[in-house]
Scaffold this motif. Structure first.
Motif, short mmCIF file in Angstrom:
data_model
loop_
_atom_site.label_atom_id
_atom_site.label_comp_id
_atom_site.label_asym_id
_atom_site.label_seq_id
_atom_site.Cartn_x
_atom_site.Cartn_y
_atom_site.Cartn_z
N HIS A 68 2.83 5.80 -6.06
CA HIS A 68 2.56 5.82 -7.50
C HIS A 68 1.16 6.33 -7.82
O HIS A 68 0.80 6.40 -9.00
CB HIS A 68 2.76 4.42 -8.09
CG HIS A 68 4.16 3.91 -7.95
ND1 HIS A 68 5.24 4.53 -8.53
CD2 HIS A 68 4.66 2.86 -7.26
CE1 HIS A 68 6.34 3.88 -8.22
NE2 HIS A 68 6.02 2.84 -7.44
N GLY A 69 0.38 6.65 -6.81
CA GLY A 69 -0.95 7.20 -7.04
C GLY A 69 -2.02 6.17 -7.31
O GLY A 69 -3.12 6.53 -7.73
N ALA A 70 -1.76 4.92 -7.07
CA ALA A 70 -2.75 3.86 -7.30
C ALA A 70 -3.59 3.67 -6.03
O ALA A 70 -3.21 4.08 -4.94
CB ALA A 70 -2.05 2.56 -7.66
N SER A 71 -4.75 3.03 -6.20
CA SER A 71 -5.61 2.79 -5.04
C SER A 71 -4.99 1.68 -4.19
O SER A 71 -4.29 0.80 -4.68
CB SER A 71 -7.01 2.38 -5.50
OG SER A 71 -6.95 1.17 -6.21
N GLN A 72 -5.31 1.74 -2.91
CA GLN A 72 -4.75 0.77 -1.97
C GLN A 72 -5.57 -0.51 -1.97
O GLN A 72 -6.75 -0.50 -2.33
CB GLN A 72 -4.69 1.37 -0.58
CG GLN A 72 -3.78 2.58 -0.51
CD GLN A 72 -3.68 3.13 0.91
OE1 GLN A 72 -4.35 2.67 1.80
NE2 GLN A 72 -2.84 4.13 1.08
N ARG A 114 2.06 1.61 -3.55
CA ARG A 114 0.96 2.01 -4.43
C ARG A 114 0.57 3.46 -4.19
O ARG A 114 0.19 4.17 -5.13
CB ARG A 114 -0.25 1.09 -4.23
CG ARG A 114 -0.02 -0.32 -4.76
CD ARG A 114 -1.22 -1.19 -4.46
NE ARG A 114 -2.38 -0.77 -5.20
CZ ARG A 114 -2.88 -1.41 -6.26
NH1 ARG A 114 -2.29 -2.53 -6.66
NH2 ARG A 114 -3.93 -0.97 -6.88
N LYS A 115 0.65 3.90 -2.94
CA LYS A 115 0.32 5.28 -2.62
C LYS A 115 1.31 6.24 -3.27
O LYS A 115 0.93 7.31 -3.76
CB LYS A 115 0.31 5.47 -1.09
CG LYS A 115 -0.20 6.80 -0.64
CD LYS A 115 -0.27 6.85 0.88
CE LYS A 115 -0.81 8.18 1.35
NZ LYS A 115 -0.88 8.23 2.80
N ASN A 149 0.82 -1.21 0.00
CA ASN A 149 0.00 0.00 0.00
C ASN A 149 0.85 1.26 0.00
O ASN A 149 0.50 2.25 -0.64
CB ASN A 149 -0.95 0.01 1.19
CG ASN A 149 -2.16 -0.88 0.95
OD1 ASN A 149 -2.51 -1.17 -0.19
ND2 ASN A 149 -2.78 -1.32 2.03
#
Length: 169
Positions: free
Chosen positions: A23-27, A20-21, A17
């Motif tokens: 890179h701007g992706a959802s967790q 991903r955070k 997470n």
């Protein structure tokens, strides 16, 4: 073995997470919290009363000809002013959750579940939640600066969802 596995999964999920955070992706693996509407007011009457009381105390004590200020006199004044500041900054609130209503009383946070609510009444400038046992909860625009119109509309939806008696005056 199960607990260590859960710890490993939690640790790996946290690491993924974080990446991903960045890179701007959802967790992943995060459960969304249930929607709770929170309305805050402002407590200003009790702090004003405390300031008036300490002012009267100061005037009455200092007008005595035999008065000599001590450190305890100034500590008392400071403590009352500090208490008034605490009550001013500690904002009252009402939270309306899925099946409960929560607020802050003098003794701490109180929660009222649907089964303990007898009815809800909305008046101009005030919202009253009637309990099965105990005193009614009153949220007033005059005393605590609550947004009673918004609270009333949200409580109307709450009452409709849980088949509670709702009265609009």
């Amino acid at each position: 073995m199960s607990r260590t596995w859960e710890r490993k999964v939690r640790k790996n999920t946290n690491q993924i997470n974080k990446a991903r955070k960045k890179h701007g992706a959802s967790q992943i693996g995060t459960s969304s919290k249930p929607k709770v509407d929170r309305f805050t007011g402002r407590n200003y009457i009790f702090p004003i009363v405390l300031i008036l009381l300490i002012s009267m105390y100061t005037v009455f004590v200092t007008t005595d000809p035999s008065f000599e200020p001590t450190s305890m006199f100034w500590v008392t004044i400071g403590c009352y002013i500090f208490l008034a500041l605490i009550f001013f900054l500690r904002r009252p609130y009402i939270s309306i959750g899925k099946d409960y209503i929560q607020t802050r009383k003098m003794t701490g946070d109180k929660q009222l579940h649907v089964s303990n609510i007898k009815g809800i009444s909305v008046q101009n400038g005030a919202v009253v939640i009637m309990q099965q046992k105990g005193a009614n909860w009153v949220f007033s625009r005059l005393l605590n600066r609550y947004p009673t119109d918004e609270i009333g509309s949200r409580l109307q939806d709450f009452a409709k969802t849980h088949n509670l008696p709702f009265e609009q005056k």
